[in-house]
Design a protein around this motif. Structure first.
Motif, short mmCIF file in Angstrom:
data_model
loop_
_atom_site.label_atom_id
_atom_site.label_comp_id
_atom_site.label_asym_id
_atom_site.label_seq_id
_atom_site.Cartn_x
_atom_site.Cartn_y
_atom_site.Cartn_z
N ILE A 68 -46.87 18.68 1.05
CA ILE A 68 -45.96 19.83 1.15
C ILE A 68 -46.79 21.03 1.57
N LEU A 69 -46.36 21.67 2.63
CA LEU A 69 -47.01 22.90 3.07
C LEU A 69 -46.13 24.07 2.66
N SER A 70 -46.67 24.94 1.85
CA SER A 70 -45.90 26.09 1.41
C SER A 70 -46.19 27.29 2.30
N MET A 71 -45.10 27.92 2.76
CA MET A 71 -45.28 29.15 3.53
C MET A 71 -44.83 30.34 2.68
N ALA A 72 -45.49 30.50 1.54
CA ALA A 72 -45.20 31.64 0.67
C ALA A 72 -46.54 32.25 0.28
N CYS A 73 -46.48 33.32 -0.52
CA CYS A 73 -47.73 33.85 -1.05
C CYS A 73 -48.29 32.78 -1.99
N SER A 74 -49.47 32.96 -2.51
CA SER A 74 -50.10 31.86 -3.25
C SER A 74 -49.35 31.49 -4.52
N VAL A 75 -48.40 32.32 -4.94
CA VAL A 75 -47.58 31.96 -6.10
C VAL A 75 -46.73 30.73 -5.75
N GLY A 76 -46.22 30.71 -4.50
CA GLY A 76 -45.34 29.62 -4.06
C GLY A 76 -45.96 28.25 -4.23
N PRO A 77 -47.09 27.98 -3.57
CA PRO A 77 -47.68 26.64 -3.70
C PRO A 77 -48.06 26.30 -5.14
N GLN A 78 -48.39 27.33 -5.94
CA GLN A 78 -48.73 27.05 -7.35
C GLN A 78 -47.49 26.61 -8.12
N PHE A 79 -46.36 27.27 -7.86
CA PHE A 79 -45.11 26.87 -8.53
C PHE A 79 -44.65 25.50 -8.04
#
Lengths: 223, 140
Positions: free
Chosen positions: A90-101
């Protein structure tokens, strides 16, 4: 808002090397506003990754989905049905909070950040963002003409300007304006220099990052 | 001249390039038949995703044709398009595609011969580059 910037395509490609099925997840929060990770940016990155795979003769499926926010569990839950399909990454295109959540909610999934989280700032013009806050936890801009010396002074000094201020520009770069020059000019223009002159006391940094990761609990909101 | 017939998509502004194509037609000018024209209300409507979708769909080259600089009906749509083209050229280069496969040209509605010349010039560039590497068949 939180200002982010997409990682170089080569770095993102290195995350998904050898993987065949990738889910690219955008966020409709800050990163949509700063044109880094909204629906449109997801579409562009997905197309680039697909084209690159096509060029290399690699089989790659890139599915796209944009969440309302990636920093709230109820929105992250919306991905459950998709994640069940089974993705190699999964590639998250959010601030680093996104991939952590995302990785917390879907622990078996490999989650990678597609953006670099840069700073808290605002748009000076369309396509131009500057840092305006360092989340020190104890806002004091009212002492400084509504400007933040913590984030906008290169040295974060509380009593300035320093000797590196020249013609309104900071010594570190001609592209960095001296916030202390702006603060002093504002008070001088308003004839209120006397209000500004007192030496400000040492800032209370206890609410800043120095005490470790911070947490806010609002009892009236907690279920 | 190679036997390769490229597929080229031209996003043409309705105020200039699209009319220039009409002018070229009225003047009975011959130009490469490999170009498919897509009407857009202003070159400022051009978005990088349009070009990416065109490449994904098998285009060998894409160009945007807007009004002459300073002559945009909406003031700066063609300048915006030019910046978007430059941005996408960098991205395409980063994934190993020749940036010359994407271009921005400027032409006024009365410049039928210039439009035909632009088409022929761009077609020659794309023919020189060969088929788009994005068309490679997937590995078995």
């Amino acid at each position: 808002m939180i200002i982010c910037e997409r990682k170089p395509i080569d770095e993102i490609k290195s995350f998904i090397a050898g993987k065949k099925k990738v889910l690219l997840v955008g966020c409709r929060g800050c990163v949509t506003v700063c044109n880094a990770g909204g629906t449109k940016e997801v579409e562009i990155l997905a197309a680039l990754l697909r084209l690159d795979a096509q060029k290399e003769g690699i089989e790659l499926t890139v599915d796209e989905f944009t969440l309302e926010r990636q920093c709230d569990p109820e929105y992250v839950d919306e991905l459950a049905g998709l994640v069940e399909k089974g993705y190699d990454a999964i590639l998250s295109m959010a601030c680093s909070v996104g991939p952590q959540f995302l990785s917390r909610r879907y622990p078996k999934q490999d989650v990678y950040p597609s953006l670099n989280t840069c700073f808290i700032g605002g748009a000076l013009a369309h396509g131009v963002w500057t840092e305006h806050c360092q989340a020190c936890g104890n806002c004091i801009i009212h002492h400084y003409g509504g400007m933040c010396p913590v984030s906008r002074c290169s040295k974060s000094i509380m009593n300035g300007p320093c000797g590196g201020s020249s013609n309104g520009v900071c010594e570190i770069s001609k592209d960095v304006e001296c916030v202390w020059h702006l603060i002093a000019s504002k008070y001088m223009d308003e004839g209120r220099l006397a209000e500004f002159a007192p030496i400000q006391p040492i800032k209370d940094w206890s609410k800043s990052r120095d005490g470790g990761p911070r947490k806010i609990v609002r009892e009236e909101l907690v279920k | 001249m190679s036997d390769f017939d490229p597929k080229i998509i031209a996003f043409c502004c309705q105020y200039c390039a699209y009319n220039a194509a009409d002018t070229a037609g009225s003047m009975r000018l011959q130009y490469s038949p490999d170009v498919e024209i897509v009407l857009i209300p202003c070159s400022g409507r051009f978005d990088v995703i349009l070009a990416l979708k065109a490449f994904e769909s098998g285009a060998d080259g894409v160009y945007v044709a807007g009004c002459l600089e300073g002559g945009c009906h909406f003031l700066d749509g063609n300048i915006r398009a030019k910046k978007r083209v430059a941005y996408l050229q960098k991205e395409l280069k980063a994934i190993g595609l020749e940036p010359e496969r994407l271009a921005m040209v400027n032409v006024s509605a009365s410049q039928g011969p210039q439009f035909a010349q632009n088409v022929d010039d761009f077609t020659a560039v794309v023919k020189g580059l060969g088929p788009s590497p994005f068309k490679k068949k997937l590995a078995a």
